[in-house]
Design a protein around this motif. Structure first.
Motif, mmCIF file in Angstrom:
data_model
loop_
_atom_site.group_PDB
_atom_site.id
_atom_site.type_symbol
_atom_site.label_atom_id
_atom_site.label_comp_id
_atom_site.label_asym_id
_atom_site.label_seq_id
_atom_site.Cartn_x
_atom_site.Cartn_y
_atom_site.Cartn_z
ATOM 1 N N THR A 209 3.266 0.069 -24.102
ATOM 2 C CA THR A 209 1.973 -0.217 -24.730
ATOM 3 C C THR A 209 1.281 -1.370 -24.027
ATOM 4 O O THR A 209 0.068 -1.326 -23.769
ATOM 5 C CB THR A 209 2.151 -0.550 -26.219
ATOM 6 N N GLN A 210 2.044 -2.411 -23.679
ATOM 7 C CA GLN A 210 1.451 -3.550 -22.983
ATOM 8 C C GLN A 210 0.879 -3.130 -21.629
ATOM 9 O O GLN A 210 -0.199 -3.559 -21.242
ATOM 10 C CB GLN A 210 2.499 -4.649 -22.790
ATOM 11 N N GLN B 197 -2.334 -1.346 -21.998
ATOM 12 C CA GLN B 197 -3.423 -2.209 -22.435
ATOM 13 C C GLN B 197 -3.819 -3.267 -21.399
ATOM 14 O O GLN B 197 -4.756 -4.029 -21.631
ATOM 15 C CB GLN B 197 -3.025 -2.911 -23.743
ATOM 16 N N ILE C 165 -9.396 -7.944 -27.340
ATOM 17 C CA ILE C 165 -8.772 -7.693 -28.644
ATOM 18 C C ILE C 165 -8.503 -6.193 -28.759
ATOM 19 O O ILE C 165 -9.428 -5.375 -28.764
ATOM 20 C CB ILE C 165 -9.678 -8.152 -29.807
ATOM 21 N N PHE C 166 -7.223 -5.832 -28.855
ATOM 22 C CA PHE C 166 -6.841 -4.438 -29.021
ATOM 23 C C PHE C 166 -6.663 -4.114 -30.499
ATOM 24 O O PHE C 166 -6.453 -5.003 -31.334
ATOM 25 C CB PHE C 166 -5.545 -4.146 -28.249
ATOM 26 N N ASP C 167 -6.744 -2.859 -30.819
ATOM 27 C CA ASP C 167 -6.544 -2.401 -32.184
ATOM 28 C C ASP C 167 -5.180 -2.858 -32.688
ATOM 29 O O ASP C 167 -4.174 -2.766 -31.971
ATOM 30 C CB ASP C 167 -6.645 -0.875 -32.236
ATOM 31 N N SER C 168 -5.131 -3.333 -33.923
ATOM 32 C CA SER C 168 -3.881 -3.873 -34.473
ATOM 33 C C SER C 168 -2.776 -2.834 -34.551
ATOM 34 O O SER C 168 -1.588 -3.163 -34.551
ATOM 35 C CB SER C 168 -4.144 -4.478 -35.854
ATOM 36 N N ASN C 169 -3.145 -1.582 -34.632
ATOM 37 C CA ASN C 169 -2.153 -0.494 -34.681
ATOM 38 C C ASN C 169 -1.971 0.182 -33.321
ATOM 39 O O ASN C 169 -1.348 1.245 -33.229
ATOM 40 C CB ASN C 169 -2.584 0.550 -35.705
ATOM 41 N N ASN C 170 -2.517 -0.459 -32.279
ATOM 42 C CA ASN C 170 -2.417 0.090 -30.914
ATOM 43 C C ASN C 170 -2.978 1.508 -30.829
ATOM 44 O O ASN C 170 -2.449 2.369 -30.106
ATOM 45 C CB ASN C 170 -0.967 0.072 -30.426
ATOM 46 N N VAL D 26 -10.330 -0.969 -27.794
ATOM 47 C CA VAL D 26 -10.333 -2.378 -27.419
ATOM 48 C C VAL D 26 -11.755 -2.937 -27.434
ATOM 49 O O VAL D 26 -12.735 -2.199 -27.291
ATOM 50 C CB VAL D 26 -9.720 -2.555 -26.008
#
Length: 898
Positions: free
Chosen positions: A242-243, A246, A256-261, A360
């Protein structure tokens, strides 16, 4: 004929006598020796002056080998030269067939001048630049078939890399056509695409061959050392898929990415809405998305992609916002450049073969306004296609200045229609000792004027480059180095003089002459030329500058990218003009305020800067030339590229220039010279005068805002700690740098593939440091401070944060960015593999996780490495490109001790 009859009679008589009376073995041997001596004498008499057939045969059948014997100086080194530092090389010549010719010689390039030699049959001397000549002594006896002869020579300084020797040794004789000796031609490895020099013998001795001095602590990086380094960095890696998905390179200021990825589907591509954005401002960025298999068009079913410009004078040029939501993407820039950058960040989120991108919000702006890359196409030419590919990748990672080094001693690479000699002669190296048709083949160029190391950009070529740069919001800053590094133009204008002298057109002959023919000054440039400097006391030299710059300006204007900044060069001017009658008269006249020959170099820069100002062009130059000018005689805006090594107190020079209120572009060789080796291994390609190892991680570690702080964790060029005292010349409060620039010098970089191997992936780390100010970076202390490995300004917490970000950066390259480079046909350097054999098992790792590793046991087939595996024989390892089409350099695996 008489000698032949007498000799035969003597031998037959002796043999007949022996056969009658008998003799012991010793007497028989003496007779045979007499026979061989007579034969040798006969052969010496039979030696003849070389014909074309002889030269062709020698070129085909003479095997040359080059072996560094030692870098340890001995009593035979000249104590008056280079502080007594010298190295020894043994050249061996082996004839596949007998050579009965004499009066031939060999020309070859040797970067460090030869100061002494030992040989019974050869002599060697330095000609000019790197060119040397081997001639035959009177005692030369020819070659028998399979016979070897040696020449031992000593040269200045050191030879620490197997890429130091040059290819293309040239054999020639009077009234013949010179030929390149086949055994000295470079070949290309089919697996790696890298150049190999078959005549160079590999290093084996760490102490005699690998070290610069007795104080040199540099460690030869073998597979075990590399394995240990990789393992320490990545064994506890905290990088998730995921990192990686992103990660945007270079890192945005705010993201700022979505809190739920959460992600959004882009498999149908984008429905483009330009808004108030010009198509030409974003075409290149949209084309890159298409290259990554993301369709961009007008499909109503595709995800909306809305573009807009919202001007904001408080934000830097190129700033943007990127919003990716489940319902569409919006890119807003402060200008067309900003929208372009936002689209490149959108492309950074794309993974090849994957149909989603993260949701994002990005707010971004550049740290530096100048984010540059220099490419030297003068020493060895590099194609227009390479430059166009480079521009594409520079734009992809938000670099915005291409410093194009178009003129140097070994070549002039830009067509100037009114001065055709510059390219007719100055762009070619062949074998012409008078240099009326080409330059001599410095840097191992060979004899073929159509070779790829020769060439130039036509006006149309150059304008195509300019237009491609403009489409990618990149400024091209041309450089035609002067007054030093100018041999190609000096010789071209001398040839022009000779041409018009023959037609008795005296005014034309002298119109653009750059040399005072009565100058008897003896000097040697840093590259050991004795004739590479424009004479600054001739008015014709300034007429030449005006003519060239007027035409270059016109080319830019016609191509749609106005020439607003030009790089004079102005570096490394070496003691010329002292005995020039023109300069003696110039100084004696004293109407220019010049009273000393030492002031002439600065006068030239000041005057050329004035010429540029009259043409509405800003002046740039290298720090060592610019620092000698008088500020009051220079324009208000001056760019200085600071290239002093940090471990030699280079920060003092940089800060001095900043304190002049000049625009300083940090070009520190410690981290920003991409022609230096990646690692401390003699097989790694490149020069090393300031660094034995400059890998991508080191570029990533660089903190350009605070140069002296690197003394806390970097070493000097011999692997020793150093101290940086910034208390003497700190920067004035509130001052800062204009930007940073990576450099690729081409002295021994002969192919486009090798340039890409050296530039990539280091260019991505350069972009990271140019665009993004890292939160782990140490801010500059305007009060001045001292730094060493005993100080702790760069705290352990900052180091940990840096290393964590490096792991993410490196993993992103391996899992995401390299695939993009491959789609763009970029031959980036594949990392050598770290490996050990421990308890009978092979353990291997790589600096960019995600790349595949292959191993070979004994002479067996190459296999894919997936996990530690039992091996019994010697093992080799290599990494593999994402597309499987290229391999890294092969490394022998070290077996660890129990």
């Amino acid at each position: 004929m008489g000698f032949q009859m007498n000799k035969n009679f003597l031998v037959l008589s002796v043999i007949a006598t022996l056969s009658i009376v008998g003799c012991n073995e010793a007497v028989q041997n003496e007779v045979l020796q007499v026979n061989e001596s007579v034969q040798e004498s006969e052969r010496l008499i039979a030696l003849h002056s070389a014909t074309q057939t002889d030269i062709d045969d020698i070129a085909k059948n003479l095997d040359v080998s080059y072996q560094v014997v030692t870098n340890v100086p001995s009593e035979k080194c000249d104590k008056e030269i280079a502080n007594g530092a010298c190295f020894e090389v043994e050249l061996t010549f082996k004839a596949q067939q007998g050579i009965d010719a004499k009066d031939w010689s060999i020309y070859f390039s040797q970067i460090a001048p030869i100061q002494s030699f030992e040989s019974k049959e050869f002599e060697v001397k330095h000609i000019n630049g790197d060119m040397h000549q081997i001639t035959l002594q009177n005692s030369y006896s020819g070659f028998k078939k399979a016979e070897s002869k040696t020449l031992l020579f000593r040269a200045m300084f050191w030879s620490l890399s197997e890429s130091d020797p040059m290819p293309n040794y040239i054999v020639e004789a009077p009234n013949t056509k010179a030929q390149v000796i086949e055994s000295t031609k470079a070949v290309i490895d089919t697996d790696t695409g890298l150049e190999i020099l078959p005549h160079v013998i590999a290093f084996t001795d760490k102490e005699k061959q690998f070290k610069r001095s007795a104080n040199d602590k540099t460690q030869w990086l073998n597979s075990a050392g590399l394995y240990k380094r990789n393992d320490a960095m990545f064994s506890a890696a905290d990088v998730s898929d995921t990192q990686v998905s992103q990660t945007i390179i270079p890192t945005p200021k705010e993201v700022i990415f979505d809190s739920n990825n959460a992600v959004v589907d882009i498999s149908n591509g984008f429905n483009l809405m330009l808004g108030n954005v010009k198509q030409s401002d974003v075409d290149a960025a949209l084309s890159r998305l298409v290259l990554l298999s993301v369709n961009v068009g007008s499909d109503k079913q595709a995800l909306p992609l809305k573009l807009a410009i919202e001007s904001d004078e408080n934000k830097a040029i190129g700033s943007y916002q990127l919003s990716v939501t489940s319902t569409g993407v919006i890119v807003t820039g402060v200008d067309g450049n900003g929208v372009f950058n936002g689209l490149q960040s959108l492309a950074a989120l794309v993974e090849v073969g994957k149909g989603t991108i993260p949701i994002v919000e990005v707010v971004d702006e550049p740290h530096y306004s100048f984010r540059g890359m220099l490419v030297d196409v003068a020493r060895n030419f590099h194609s227009k296609a390479f430059i166009l590919n480079l521009l594409e990748q520079m734009a992809a990672y938000k670099l915005n200045k291409l410093h194009l080094h178009l003129g140097d001693d070994e070549g002039w690479r830009l067509e100037i229609p009114s001065l055709p000699e510059l390219t007719d002669i100055g762009s070619k190296r062949c074998f012409d000792t008078q240099e009326q048709t080409c330059l001599m083949p410095q840097l191992g160029a060979g004899v073929d004027p159509s070779s790829k190391v020769n060439g130039y950009y036509s006006v149309a070529d150059y304008q195509e480059i300019l237009q491609a740069a403009t489409a990618r919001h990149i400024q091209v800053i041309p450089s035609l180095d002067m007054p030093g590094h100018s041999r190609s133009s000096v010789k071209a204008m001398t040839a022009r003089f000779n041409k018009f002298q023959q037609t008795e057109e005296e005014l034309k002959a002298k119109q653009y002459l750059l040399d005072d023919f009565n100058d008897t000054t003896k000097y040697s440039s840093v590259q050991f030329y004795s004739d590479n400097t424009i004479n600054v006391c001739l008015e014709s030299s300034y007429d030449f500058v005006i003519e060239v710059m007027s035409q270059v300006k016109a080319m830019h204007a016609e191509a749609g990218q106005p020439l607003t900044r030009y790089h004079i060069g102005a570096d490394e001017t070496a003691g010329a003009w002292v005995d020039s009658p023109a300069c003696k008269a110039f100084v004696a006249n004293n109407d220019k305020g010049i009273t000393d020959m030492k002031e002439l170099g600065a006068y030239f820069i000041e005057r050329v800067a004035g010429i540029l100002s009259d043409l509405d062009i800003e002046t740039a130059g290298w720090s060592d030339g610019m620092e000698h000018t008088r500020k009051e005689n220079m324009p208000a805006i001056v760019q200085a590229n600071a290239w002093d090594a940090l471990f030699w107190s280079g920060h003092d020079k940089v800060h001095t220039l900043v304190n002049r209120d000049w625009q300083v572009v940090v070009s520190s060789p410690d981290a920003l010279y991409f022609d230096f080796p990646y690692e401390a291994d003699p097989k790694e390609h490149g020069y090393y005068w300031a660094s034995r190892h400059t890998n991508t991680e080191k570029v990533f570690q660089f903190m350009p805002d605070n140069l002296p702080v690197h003394a806390e964790f970097w070493l000097d060029r011999e692997g020793n700690p150093y101290e940086a005292d910034d208390s003497k010349i700190p920067m004035k409060s509130g001052t800062s740098f204009l930007g940073v620039q990576g450099q690729l010098w081409s002295e021994n970089t002969r192919s486009d593939d090798m340039v890409e191997h050296k530039v990539f992936p280091r260019l991505l780390a350069l972009a990271e440091r140019a665009w993004h100010f890292a939160d782990w970076a140490v801010p500059y202390n305007y009060e001045g401070a001292k730094y060493s490995q005993q100080t702790r300004t760069f705290t352990q917490e900052k180091q940990q944060a840096r290393d964590k970000q490096w792991r993410l950066f490196a993993t992103t390259l391996g899992h995401k960015e390299f695939a993009k480079l491959e789609l763009a046909n970029i031959d980036y350097r594949l990392p050598t593999v770290g490996a050990i054999v421990k308890a009978g098992k092979l353990h291997a790792n790589v600096a960019f996780p995600g790349l595949a590793i292959e191993f070979q046991e004994g002479e067996g087939k190459w296999q894919l490495y997936q996990e530690p595996i039992a091996v019994k024989d010697k093992v080799k390892v290599r990494s593999v490109s994402v597309n499987g089409q290229r391999r890294s350099r092969t490394v022998d695996v070290i077996t660890s001790k129990p």
